[in-house]
Design an enzyme around this catalytic site. Structure first.
Site, PDB file in Angstrom:
ATOM      1  N   CYS A   1      14.509  -3.595  -1.766  1.00  0.00           N
ATOM      2  CA  CYS A   1      13.073  -3.292  -1.645  1.00  0.00           C
ATOM      3  C   CYS A   1      12.317  -4.235  -2.569  1.00  0.00           C
ATOM      4  CB  CYS A   1      12.822  -1.835  -2.034  1.00  0.00           C
ATOM      5  SG  CYS A   1      11.090  -1.361  -1.909  1.00  0.00           S
TER       6      CYS A   1
ATOM      7  N   HIS B   1      12.394   2.036   6.833  1.00  0.00           N
ATOM      8  CA  HIS B   1      12.167   1.755   5.410  1.00  0.00           C
ATOM      9  C   HIS B   1      10.657   1.703   5.122  1.00  0.00           C
ATOM     10  CE1 HIS B   1      13.245  -0.618   1.607  1.00  0.00           C
ATOM     11  NE2 HIS B   1      11.941  -0.751   1.684  1.00  0.00           N
ATOM     12  N   GLU B   2       9.917   0.998   5.989  1.00  0.00           N
ATOM     13  CA  GLU B   2       8.471   0.863   5.767  1.00  0.00           C
ATOM     14  C   GLU B   2       7.753   2.193   6.000  1.00  0.00           C
ATOM     15  OE1 GLU B   2       7.725  -1.686   4.244  1.00  0.00           O
ATOM     16  OE2 GLU B   2       9.480  -2.872   4.738  1.00  0.00           O
TER      17      GLU B   2
HETATM   18 ZN   LIG Z   1      10.486  -1.303   0.264  1.00  0.00          ZN
END
Ligand SMILES: [Zn+2]
Length: 146
Positions: free
Chosen positions: A81, A114-115
């Site tokens: 990330c 993830h987003e």
């Molecule tokens: Zn991230």
């Protein structure tokens, strides 16, 4: 515009629907994502607490509704990330998701989930287990940052 690193309260908020998205914001976000070789970048990662994100394949998701295709099950894989530099986590994700009538699988499905987590104030450090592999290694299991 800068990327916000954890721990930061802005990364743990549930974002509100989009209001302020415009071309300049998007251009700056794409430049930042490319600079840091990210696979995606969500608005809260640059301090905008609204529901939109961009991806490395050039797509902009605004107020996205993400539906898991549960029949394909889940798979665990390493993720990085941009808000957690140098860290990686093994995260369980749906293999296939649908957004706006389009199906995403493989890495794209991982990036979308993830987003989406960012828009809900969730980081991979809260969802996954620490992964010891290096972000810089070029192996088939190299984690992607988003
Ligand atoms: Zn991230």
């Amino acid at each position: 515009m800068n990327i916000i690193f954890a721990p930061n309260e802005l990364l743990n908020r549930h974002c509100r629907p989009n209001k302020t998205l415009n071309f300049n914001v998007l251009a700056e976000m794409f430049a930042l994502m490319d600079l840091h070789k990210g696979m995606g970048l969500a608005a809260p990662q640059v301090g905008i607490l609204e529901r939109f994100f961009i991806t490395s394949w050039g797509q902009v998701f605004v107020d996205p509704l993400v539906y898991p295709e549960r029949q394909f099950g889940k798979e665990e894989g390493p993720e990085g990330c941009l808000s957690l530099p140098g860290q990686a986590f093994m995260v369980d994700r749906w293999r296939v998701v649908t957004v706006g009538g389009t199906r995403y699988s493989g890495l794209a499905a991982v990036v979308v989930q993830h987003e989406l987590d960012h828009l809900d104030g969730i980081l991979i450090s809260e969802r996954g287990k620490p992964f010891s592999g290096s972000l810089l290694e070029s192996s088939p299991s190299t984690p992607q940052s988003a």
